[in-house]
Design a protein around this motif. Structure first.
Motif, PDB file in Angstrom:
ATOM      1  N   SER A 111      84.054 -12.881  83.692  1.00  0.00           N
ATOM      2  CA  SER A 111      83.827 -11.445  83.867  1.00  0.00           C
ATOM      3  C   SER A 111      83.674 -10.773  82.513  1.00  0.00           C
ATOM      4  O   SER A 111      84.319 -11.155  81.542  1.00  0.00           O
ATOM      5  N   GLY A 112      82.791  -9.800  82.472  1.00  0.00           N
ATOM      6  CA  GLY A 112      82.558  -9.052  81.241  1.00  0.00           C
ATOM      7  C   GLY A 112      81.219  -9.396  80.619  1.00  0.00           C
ATOM      8  O   GLY A 112      80.708 -10.509  80.762  1.00  0.00           O
ATOM      9  N   ALA A 113      80.677  -8.438  79.916  1.00  0.00           N
ATOM     10  CA  ALA A 113      79.345  -8.573  79.332  1.00  0.00           C
ATOM     11  C   ALA A 113      79.254  -9.652  78.255  1.00  0.00           C
ATOM     12  O   ALA A 113      78.181 -10.213  78.037  1.00  0.00           O
ATOM     13  N   HIS A 114      80.364  -9.959  77.595  1.00  0.00           N
ATOM     14  CA  HIS A 114      80.327 -10.912  76.489  1.00  0.00           C
ATOM     15  C   HIS A 114      81.028 -12.234  76.788  1.00  0.00           C
ATOM     16  O   HIS A 114      81.075 -13.112  75.933  1.00  0.00           O
ATOM     17  N   ALA A 115      81.549 -12.402  77.986  1.00  0.00           N
ATOM     18  CA  ALA A 115      82.304 -13.613  78.320  1.00  0.00           C
ATOM     19  C   ALA A 115      81.451 -14.873  78.216  1.00  0.00           C
ATOM     20  O   ALA A 115      81.937 -15.932  77.801  1.00  0.00           O
ATOM     21  N   ASP A 116      80.172 -14.778  78.557  1.00  0.00           N
ATOM     22  CA  ASP A 116      79.289 -15.947  78.489  1.00  0.00           C
ATOM     23  C   ASP A 116      79.088 -16.469  77.068  1.00  0.00           C
ATOM     24  O   ASP A 116      78.615 -17.586  76.885  1.00  0.00           O
ATOM     25  N   GLU A 117      79.461 -15.682  76.070  1.00  0.00           N
ATOM     26  CA  GLU A 117      79.312 -16.131  74.682  1.00  0.00           C
ATOM     27  C   GLU A 117      80.185 -17.337  74.362  1.00  0.00           C
ATOM     28  O   GLU A 117      79.923 -18.062  73.403  1.00  0.00           O
ATOM     29  N   VAL A 118      81.201 -17.579  75.169  1.00  0.00           N
ATOM     30  CA  VAL A 118      82.060 -18.748  74.974  1.00  0.00           C
ATOM     31  C   VAL A 118      81.224 -20.030  75.087  1.00  0.00           C
ATOM     32  O   VAL A 118      81.491 -21.016  74.399  1.00  0.00           O
ATOM     33  N   ALA A 119      80.213 -20.018  75.936  1.00  0.00           N
ATOM     34  CA  ALA A 119      79.369 -21.203  76.145  1.00  0.00           C
ATOM     35  C   ALA A 119      78.773 -21.716  74.843  1.00  0.00           C
ATOM     36  O   ALA A 119      78.585 -22.924  74.673  1.00  0.00           O
ATOM     37  N   HIS A 120      78.496 -20.817  73.918  1.00  0.00           N
ATOM     38  CA  HIS A 120      77.926 -21.208  72.623  1.00  0.00           C
ATOM     39  C   HIS A 120      78.854 -22.152  71.851  1.00  0.00           C
ATOM     40  O   HIS A 120      78.383 -22.964  71.050  1.00  0.00           O
ATOM     41  N   TRP A 121      80.143 -22.078  72.098  1.00  0.00           N
ATOM     42  CA  TRP A 121      81.132 -22.833  71.335  1.00  0.00           C
ATOM     43  C   TRP A 121      81.573 -24.114  72.039  1.00  0.00           C
ATOM     44  O   TRP A 121      82.500 -24.788  71.578  1.00  0.00           O
ATOM     45  N   LEU A 122      80.937 -24.437  73.144  1.00  0.00           N
ATOM     46  CA  LEU A 122      81.298 -25.635  73.907  1.00  0.00           C
ATOM     47  C   LEU A 122      80.239 -26.710  73.745  1.00  0.00           C
ATOM     48  O   LEU A 122      79.072 -26.402  73.577  1.00  0.00           O
ATOM     49  N   PRO A 123      80.609 -27.977  73.795  1.00  0.00           N
ATOM     50  CA  PRO A 123      81.966 -28.488  73.947  1.00  0.00           C
ATOM     51  C   PRO A 123      82.766 -28.376  72.660  1.00  0.00           C
ATOM     52  O   PRO A 123      82.209 -28.335  71.576  1.00  0.00           O
ATOM     53  N   VAL A 124      84.057 -28.336  72.818  1.00  0.00           N
ATOM     54  CA  VAL A 124      84.972 -28.282  71.672  1.00  0.00           C
ATOM     55  C   VAL A 124      84.954 -29.639  70.961  1.00  0.00           C
ATOM     56  O   VAL A 124      84.884 -29.715  69.747  1.00  0.00           O
ATOM     57  N   VAL A 125      85.033 -30.704  71.733  1.00  0.00           N
ATOM     58  CA  VAL A 125      84.915 -32.082  71.246  1.00  0.00           C
ATOM     59  C   VAL A 125      84.021 -32.809  72.235  1.00  0.00           C
ATOM     60  O   VAL A 125      84.385 -32.942  73.413  1.00  0.00           O
ATOM     61  N   ASP A 126      82.873 -33.253  71.813  1.00  0.00           N
ATOM     62  CA  ASP A 126      81.939 -33.915  72.724  1.00  0.00           C
ATOM     63  C   ASP A 126      82.332 -35.375  72.897  1.00  0.00           C
ATOM     64  O   ASP A 126      82.161 -36.191  72.007  1.00  0.00           O
ATOM     65  N   LEU A 127      82.864 -35.695  74.068  1.00  0.00           N
ATOM     66  CA  LEU A 127      83.261 -37.073  74.367  1.00  0.00           C
ATOM     67  C   LEU A 127      82.190 -37.810  75.155  1.00  0.00           C
ATOM     68  O   LEU A 127      82.403 -38.941  75.587  1.00  0.00           O
ATOM     69  N   THR A 128      81.013 -37.226  75.294  1.00  0.00           N
ATOM     70  CA  THR A 128      79.947 -37.883  76.041  1.00  0.00           C
ATOM     71  C   THR A 128      79.123 -38.797  75.151  1.00  0.00           C
ATOM     72  O   THR A 128      78.306 -39.555  75.642  1.00  0.00           O
ATOM     73  N   ARG A 129      79.314 -38.728  73.863  1.00  0.00           N
ATOM     74  CA  ARG A 129      78.535 -39.571  72.928  1.00  0.00           C
ATOM     75  C   ARG A 129      79.249 -40.853  72.648  1.00  0.00           C
ATOM     76  O   ARG A 129      80.387 -41.003  72.569  1.00  0.00           O
TER      77      ARG A 129
END
Length: 129
Positions: A111-129
């Motif tokens: 919720s909130g106009a800026h909440a989606d900005e968190v997506a820019h910082w994900l993943p915190v640690v990429d364990l898919t590689r």
């Protein structure tokens, strides 16, 4: 005094996430990790998000384990912040490790106009590689 970027030990974060990884990948085939293991993975990964995305414009909550204010922008000081991201531990940990995407995550309450900005910082640690 340690700088903000020195707070989260990368080895401890990676170990905590590796400890819950089988459950994140296959929740039906693998027993849920201990509450303390899930809590540690949530707390360390949320702390890392706070280090990577300093600020106070969005609050990310993973009840009952962790919360952080992050992302640069307007500062919120009292009451419920205008930008909130909340989810359960498994959803957060899948996002934090790159096993799920912001758009594909089930159980994500944003919720909130800026909440989606968190997506820019994900993943915190990429364990898919």
């Amino acid at each position: 005094m340690a700088s903000r970027s020195d707070v989260t030990d990368p080895a401890a974060l990676r170990a905590a996430l590796q400890g819950v990884l089988p459950w994140l990948q296959d929740p039906q085939g693998v027993p849920r990790p201990s509450r303390s293991a899930v809590a540690a993975a949530c707390r360390l990964s949320i702390a890392k998000l706070g280090e990577d995305a300093p600020g106070h414009s969005v609050e990310v909550r993973v009840p009952p384990f962790a919360a952080v204010q992050c992302v640069a922008g307007s500062v919120h000081r009292r009451g419920t912040p205008p930008n909130v991201v909340q989810c359960d531990a498994r959803t957060w940990l899948r996002l934090a490790t790159g096993l799920d995407t912001w758009e594909g995550a089930a159980g994500l309450d944003v919720s909130g106009a800026h909440a989606d900005e968190v997506a820019h910082w994900l993943p915190v640690v990429d364990l898919t590689r």
